[in-house]
Design a protein around this motif. Structure first.
Motif, PDB file in Angstrom:
ATOM      1  N   UNK A 111     -27.599   3.666  -8.695  1.00 37.81           N
ATOM      2  CA  UNK A 111     -27.828   4.903  -9.436  1.00 37.81           C
ATOM      3  C   UNK A 111     -28.820   5.864  -8.786  1.00 37.81           C
ATOM      4  N   UNK A 112     -29.268   5.580  -7.590  1.00 36.71           N
ATOM      5  CA  UNK A 112     -30.258   6.474  -6.974  1.00 36.71           C
ATOM      6  C   UNK A 112     -29.710   7.890  -6.791  1.00 36.71           C
ATOM      7  N   UNK A 113     -28.419   8.017  -6.541  1.00 35.25           N
ATOM      8  CA  UNK A 113     -27.842   9.346  -6.352  1.00 35.25           C
ATOM      9  C   UNK A 113     -27.624  10.086  -7.672  1.00 35.25           C
ATOM     10  N   UNK A 114     -27.812   9.380  -8.808  1.00 36.00           N
ATOM     11  CA  UNK A 114     -27.686  10.028 -10.117  1.00 36.00           C
ATOM     12  C   UNK A 114     -29.030  10.523 -10.642  1.00 36.00           C
ATOM     13  N   UNK A 115     -30.138  10.001 -10.103  1.00 27.38           N
ATOM     14  CA  UNK A 115     -31.464  10.343 -10.619  1.00 27.38           C
ATOM     15  C   UNK A 115     -31.791  11.811 -10.377  1.00 27.38           C
ATOM     16  N   UNK A 116     -32.298  12.472 -11.429  1.00 28.07           N
ATOM     17  CA  UNK A 116     -32.700  13.878 -11.301  1.00 28.07           C
ATOM     18  C   UNK A 116     -34.097  14.141 -11.856  1.00 28.07           C
ATOM     19  N   UNK A 117     -34.430  13.480 -12.960  1.00 27.39           N
ATOM     20  CA  UNK A 117     -35.725  13.699 -13.608  1.00 27.39           C
ATOM     21  C   UNK A 117     -36.468  12.359 -13.635  1.00 27.39           C
ATOM     22  N   UNK A 118     -37.376  12.192 -12.694  1.00 22.70           N
ATOM     23  CA  UNK A 118     -37.978  10.871 -12.461  1.00 22.70           C
ATOM     24  C   UNK A 118     -39.495  10.940 -12.579  1.00 22.70           C
ATOM     25  N   UNK A 119     -40.070   9.923 -13.195  1.00 22.39           N
ATOM     26  CA  UNK A 119     -41.523   9.785 -13.227  1.00 22.39           C
ATOM     27  C   UNK A 119     -41.892   8.329 -12.970  1.00 22.39           C
ATOM     28  N   UNK A 120     -43.086   8.151 -12.420  1.00 26.45           N
ATOM     29  CA  UNK A 120     -43.634   6.824 -12.154  1.00 26.45           C
ATOM     30  C   UNK A 120     -44.936   6.695 -12.928  1.00 26.45           C
ATOM     31  N   UNK A 121     -45.014   5.696 -13.792  1.00 29.92           N
ATOM     32  CA  UNK A 121     -46.244   5.428 -14.536  1.00 29.92           C
ATOM     33  C   UNK A 121     -46.827   4.117 -14.006  1.00 29.92           C
ATOM     34  N   UNK A 122     -47.978   4.213 -13.367  1.00 29.25           N
ATOM     35  CA  UNK A 122     -48.574   3.041 -12.723  1.00 29.25           C
ATOM     36  C   UNK A 122     -49.976   2.795 -13.278  1.00 29.25           C
ATOM     37  N   UNK A 123     -50.403   1.541 -13.240  1.00 32.48           N
ATOM     38  CA  UNK A 123     -51.765   1.215 -13.677  1.00 32.48           C
ATOM     39  C   UNK A 123     -52.729   1.405 -12.506  1.00 32.48           C
ATOM     40  N   UNK A 124     -53.925   0.874 -12.619  1.00 37.22           N
ATOM     41  CA  UNK A 124     -54.955   1.141 -11.617  1.00 37.22           C
ATOM     42  C   UNK A 124     -54.834   0.299 -10.354  1.00 37.22           C
ATOM     43  N   UNK A 146     -37.145  16.983 -10.978  1.00 37.57           N
ATOM     44  CA  UNK A 146     -38.546  16.823 -11.370  1.00 37.57           C
ATOM     45  C   UNK A 146     -39.065  15.477 -10.880  1.00 37.57           C
ATOM     46  N   UNK A 147     -40.336  15.444 -10.506  1.00 35.35           N
ATOM     47  CA  UNK A 147     -40.985  14.207 -10.089  1.00 35.35           C
ATOM     48  C   UNK A 147     -42.413  14.208 -10.626  1.00 35.35           C
ATOM     49  N   UNK A 148     -42.784  13.119 -11.292  1.00 37.97           N
ATOM     50  CA  UNK A 148     -44.136  12.977 -11.803  1.00 37.97           C
ATOM     51  C   UNK A 148     -44.721  11.637 -11.400  1.00 37.97           C
ATOM     52  N   UNK A 149     -45.916  11.652 -10.815  1.00 41.12           N
ATOM     53  CA  UNK A 149     -46.646  10.432 -10.473  1.00 41.12           C
ATOM     54  C   UNK A 149     -47.843  10.347 -11.413  1.00 41.12           C
ATOM     55  N   UNK A 150     -47.803   9.391 -12.327  1.00 42.81           N
ATOM     56  CA  UNK A 150     -48.796   9.309 -13.388  1.00 42.81           C
ATOM     57  C   UNK A 150     -49.608   8.027 -13.231  1.00 42.81           C
ATOM     58  N   UNK A 151     -50.899   8.173 -13.023  1.00 44.47           N
ATOM     59  CA  UNK A 151     -51.799   7.023 -12.959  1.00 44.47           C
ATOM     60  C   UNK A 151     -52.480   6.886 -14.310  1.00 44.47           C
TER      61      UNK A 151
END
Length: 433
Positions: A111-124, A146-151
């Motif tokens: 499904x990587x070619x289907x992804x359009x709105x992606x975010x990563x929520x990571x801990x410390x 869209x791409x969001x990297x959330x710590x």
């Protein structure tokens, strides 16, 4: 003989009645069985299953996909994978549930070619940040919007080798030709990687949030402003704000910016020097974007406020995260005529009566106020509310802030304030648990 015949007839009649009752009972049971039978879930319309799947957590969705072939087909439909959040946590550092590694492999594979709105929520943890970069580096066939990297806690991405992070992020910048929203706060992004972003997404980028990115210089953010003429929302640290940047955002080529957020942060008192933005630069910016929301978060110590609020500034939303002096709040009333929202977390033990009255007089658009560890006399607070009137749609004041005086007690003030607001109002209470 007649009596025997009657007896036989009676027995026969009784047997027939019993058989008839038994037949009715079986029929009733059969009818009930028919009623109990529900719909054939495997034959539900796939559009309906798709709607249901969109509300399920990923793991539950994966379990549901094993019910039947039809549900499994829906599980792999492209529409279900356009928006996705990877949750990457280590059991030792986070209580949050992580996306299962096997599911991540399947997502990347199918499904990587289907992804359009992606975010990563990571801990410390560094391990979670590395896992996020590994996934990013595999998104070579996708075109993200869209791409969001959330710590969820520091340091996370800042703990990684800069080259490793930049390499993974560049994969997305190069392959996503229509990136419109990018949130990369607290990351080691740098100027060269921003140039790659601009080279591939300058026509589509509308939102850029990159506060606390120490490797980006004013020249790097200026490159973005010069090339991305469709930018609508920008969030950055004060050290990246410059006269040149404001003038670039004010050029005729640029659309009108809708939101500009500036974080003014000092970690160590007295060790950070803050420059001054010229009034002419702010004037040009507001002339070009008259309806822009200028949001400023201040996390400074008293002695560091000297360069700020010395002349008129077009801020609309103002937040003081640390203690702020009476002098600074007095200057806010004199220099912020566009102010819509004011939040003061702490001030000290000197009442802010005069400062609040001045803000009410000069800030004609003020509609939201929050006061934490401050002091205001009840009389001055009532006068402040009276001057602002019904335009105060949000008024959050801790009860400890209000100091009773000869005119009003704490029991009386909520009636008086409610009268001027045109609605019932009570001060906020500190929980006692």
């Amino acid at each position: 003989m007649k009596r025997g015949r009657k007896t036989n007839e009676a027995n026969s009649s009784s047997s027939e009645e019993t058989a008839e009752k038994e037949s009715k009972r079986h029929k009733s049971v059969d009818d009930k069985t028919t009623i109990v039978q529900g719909p054939d879930w495997g034959n539900l319309l796939q559009d309906i299953i798709l709607q249901v799947f969109q509300y399920l957590p990923l793991l539950d969705r994966a379990h549901a996909s094993q019910v039947c072939r039809s549900w499994n087909q829906v599980f792999h439909m492209p529409d279900l994978w356009r928006c996705f959040e990877f949750e990457l946590n280590q059991p030792a550092t986070s209580y949050l549930r992580a996306t299962h590694p096997e599911l991540i492999k399947q997502i990347i594979k199918r499904h990587s070619n289907h992804l359009q709105y992606v975010s990563f929520k990571v801990d410390s943890s560094k391990e979670s940040a590395e896992a996020a970069c590994d996934i990013l580096s595999q998104l070579v066939n996708c075109s993200l919007k869209t791409l969001g990297l959330i710590s969820t806690a520091r340091p996370s991405f800042m703990d990684l080798p800069k080259s490793h992070f930049i390499s993974a992020l560049t994969v997305v910048f190069v392959n996503s030709k229509s990136l419109s929203s990018l949130k990369i706060d607290d990351t080691p992004v740098d100027d060269p990687s921003l140039k790659v972003l601009v080279a591939n997404n300058s026509d589509t980028l509308k939102l850029l949030k990159m506060s606390s990115c120490p490797h980006v210089s004013p020249a790097g953010i200026l490159c973005v402003a010069d090339q991305c003429h469709g930018l609508r929302e920008l969030a950055l640290n004060y050290h990246l704000l410059s006269n040149e940047l404001l003038l670039a955002l004010s050029s005729e080529k640029h659309v009108r910016l809708e939101h500009l957020r500036i974080d003014v942060v000092s970690e160590n008192p007295g060790q950070t020097q803050f420059h001054t933005i010229e009034k002419s630069s702010w004037d040009a910016f507001i002339k070009h974007s008259p309806k822009v929301n200028l949001v400023m978060y201040f996390f400074l110590y008293d002695e560091e406020f000297d360069p700020f609020f010395r002349y008129e500034i077009p801020v609309t939303h103002l937040y003081f995260g640390r203690s702020v002096s009476k002098d600074v709040l007095g200057r806010v009333g004199m220099t912020c005529p566009r102010l819509v929202e004011l939040v003061v977390c702490a001030n000290g033990l000197r009442p802010l009566d005069e400062e609040l009255i001045r803000i009410a007089e000069r800030c004609k658009y003020l509609s939201a106020v929050g006061l934490g560890e401050c002091e205001v006399s009840c009389s001055a607070f009532v006068e402040f509310v009276k001057m602002c009137g019904g335009r105060l749609s949000q008024l959050s004041i801790m009860e400890e802030v209000l100091i009773p005086d000869q005119k009003y007690s704490l029991e009386q003030i909520h009636w008086e304030v409610s009268k001027h607001l045109g609605r019932v109002w009570f001060p906020d209470m500190m929980p006692t648990w």
